[in-house]
Write a protein that holds these residues in place. Sequence first.
Motif, mmCIF file in Angstrom:
data_model
loop_
_atom_site.group_PDB
_atom_site.id
_atom_site.type_symbol
_atom_site.label_atom_id
_atom_site.label_comp_id
_atom_site.label_asym_id
_atom_site.label_seq_id
_atom_site.Cartn_x
_atom_site.Cartn_y
_atom_site.Cartn_z
ATOM 1 N N TYR A 223 0.822 -1.214 0.000
ATOM 2 C CA TYR A 223 0.000 0.000 0.000
ATOM 3 C C TYR A 223 0.859 1.269 0.000
ATOM 4 N N GLN A 224 2.162 1.133 -0.274
ATOM 5 C CA GLN A 224 3.099 2.254 -0.358
ATOM 6 C C GLN A 224 3.131 3.051 0.946
ATOM 7 N N MET A 225 3.059 2.344 2.062
ATOM 8 C CA MET A 225 3.153 2.980 3.371
ATOM 9 C C MET A 225 4.502 2.636 4.005
ATOM 10 N N THR A 226 5.066 3.581 4.721
ATOM 11 C CA THR A 226 6.291 3.336 5.470
ATOM 12 C C THR A 226 5.931 2.727 6.821
ATOM 13 N N PRO A 227 6.413 1.509 7.118
ATOM 14 C CA PRO A 227 6.048 0.873 8.395
ATOM 15 C C PRO A 227 6.911 1.391 9.540
ATOM 16 N N THR A 228 6.274 1.767 10.632
ATOM 17 C CA THR A 228 6.991 2.199 11.832
ATOM 18 C C THR A 228 6.340 1.575 13.045
ATOM 19 N N ARG A 229 7.126 1.390 14.102
ATOM 20 C CA ARG A 229 6.613 0.865 15.375
ATOM 21 C C ARG A 229 7.202 1.677 16.514
ATOM 22 N N ASN A 230 6.408 1.943 17.543
ATOM 23 C CA ASN A 230 6.954 2.640 18.704
ATOM 24 C C ASN A 230 7.746 1.666 19.568
ATOM 25 N N ASN A 231 8.541 2.203 20.474
ATOM 26 C CA ASN A 231 9.352 1.378 21.362
ATOM 27 C C ASN A 231 8.464 0.525 22.242
ATOM 28 N N ARG A 232 8.867 -0.715 22.436
ATOM 29 C CA ARG A 232 8.073 -1.651 23.221
ATOM 30 C C ARG A 232 7.900 -1.154 24.650
ATOM 31 N N GLY A 233 6.640 -1.163 25.102
ATOM 32 C CA GLY A 233 6.322 -0.758 26.466
ATOM 33 C C GLY A 233 6.182 0.733 26.664
ATOM 34 N N VAL A 234 6.283 1.523 25.579
ATOM 35 C CA VAL A 234 6.149 2.974 25.688
ATOM 36 C C VAL A 234 4.844 3.358 25.009
ATOM 37 N N ALA A 235 3.750 3.327 25.769
ATOM 38 C CA ALA A 235 2.428 3.492 25.180
ATOM 39 C C ALA A 235 2.201 4.899 24.657
#
Length: 506
Positions: free
Chosen positions: A233-245
């Motif tokens: 879908y031409q999106m850049t995947p990102t994830r926040n740091n684990r445990g940092v809501a």
Amino acid sequence: MPGKPITDQQARLYMRLNKTHRRETAAAMAGFSASTASRLDKDPRLPSQRKAERRHGGGHADPFADLWDSEVVPKLEKAPALRPVTILNDLCLRYPDRDLIPARRTLERRVRQWKASNGPQQEVFFRQNHPPGRQGMSDFTDCRSLGVTIAGILLDHRLYHFVLVYSGWEHGEVVLGGESYTALASGLQNALWSLGASPMEHRSDSLSAAFTNRADETQEDLTVRYEALCGHYQMTPTRNNRGVAHENGSIESHNGHLKDRIEQALLLRGSSDFASLDDYRRFVAEQISRRNSLRRQELAVEMPHLRALPQRKTTDYDDTVVVVTSSGGFTLRRVFYTAPSTYIGHRLRVRLYDDRLECYLGASHAFTLARGRPPSGGKGQHGHVVDYRHVIHSLRRKPQAFANLVYRDQLFPRAAYARTWQVMSEALDQRTACKTMVGLLWLAHSNACEAELALALEDNLDARQIPDLAALQTRFDVANNEVPGIDVLLPTATAYDRLLTGGMMQ
């Protein structure tokens, strides 16, 4: 005004007026009471001067003056997280001759000032500017606290939640399993196709939860699949740091609001029970749709900045191969599924979705099964997804196998059948009870009267009677029912001619 301190300007005005007017008159013209004027006469200093010279504690001596540097500060330096009340209780025990309890507010004020000047550095939360079309976020939120039931059975579920950060447009759907890649891929794609476009970036913390306690090769496989999903879908995947809501804060707040809206809607509805899972899913979709209708203007601004969708969806399921055994089914992820007995010995390719299994024999679709979940307690326990139609043919030839069947309790299609078995197993010998119960299931299958037969069994149970299999077979036997005669009168060909000619003349 009573209780409001006077200003330096009021005090100067009073002093000037008091030279030519009586005290009460000058005080009224300055805007305060005669008693305040009397205090000014006794102490002509301006209010700002008195405030600067006022000693700590409203005129009383500081009770911690000799204890602050020797007792309090060393404790705070060693453990900055200490609360003032903890320090105060310790000082009261160590200095019982001092009355320190009334000075609690003083200590709290001094500790707060010390922490501001000498305390440890605190984490700074950086507010972000989110341009339109830039970011969409996904998350899962546990909804067991809502107390939703399906036909009286508590629904253990989550909601997959997608939000466009700029406009606040959202999508949500019921998830029966955990925070898996399958649930994320299915929910995300449904959200994008419902929106009709995709943002430039997708942010999620759900994959971090899905990766927990997984082998390195499995984690790598899921990471590649997630990146491929976003790339489609031409999106850049990102994830926040684990445990940092709070790094996913734009959707965390939406999660709470969504659950509150659903809870309020359930209260307004007057019941948390739904006849079917589809009814509850429609209910959730309706609440989200109403909320989205309030964001039409913001969405209209964001839509031109979103990207067009590809021509088709990508994979949103897990793919595996199973073999249907002589037990009439197969085991997949600690759940035993029955299958039509004609597939015994065959290898089936299974597409595993969050709520169903699509089974293929070669390239042809064979059948669909509801997805099951293993029991929460005990590693050795297995779940069961059983359709009595798959095994009733063999069970009819071996009715005594019914008594100790591993998945016997899951074999009953409705509650009336389970209650009937319980009554018969207590009132009849095992051989007769098994034969009668299997006969009832065969009758429900062969004559397609499962619901009608369940009602008849309920009537027998209410009347405290053992079901009469022969009578029920006569009642529901389709082969013995007479088919009413129907006379069909065929019109002649000339009738059609007259109809056509009349139509042309008109």
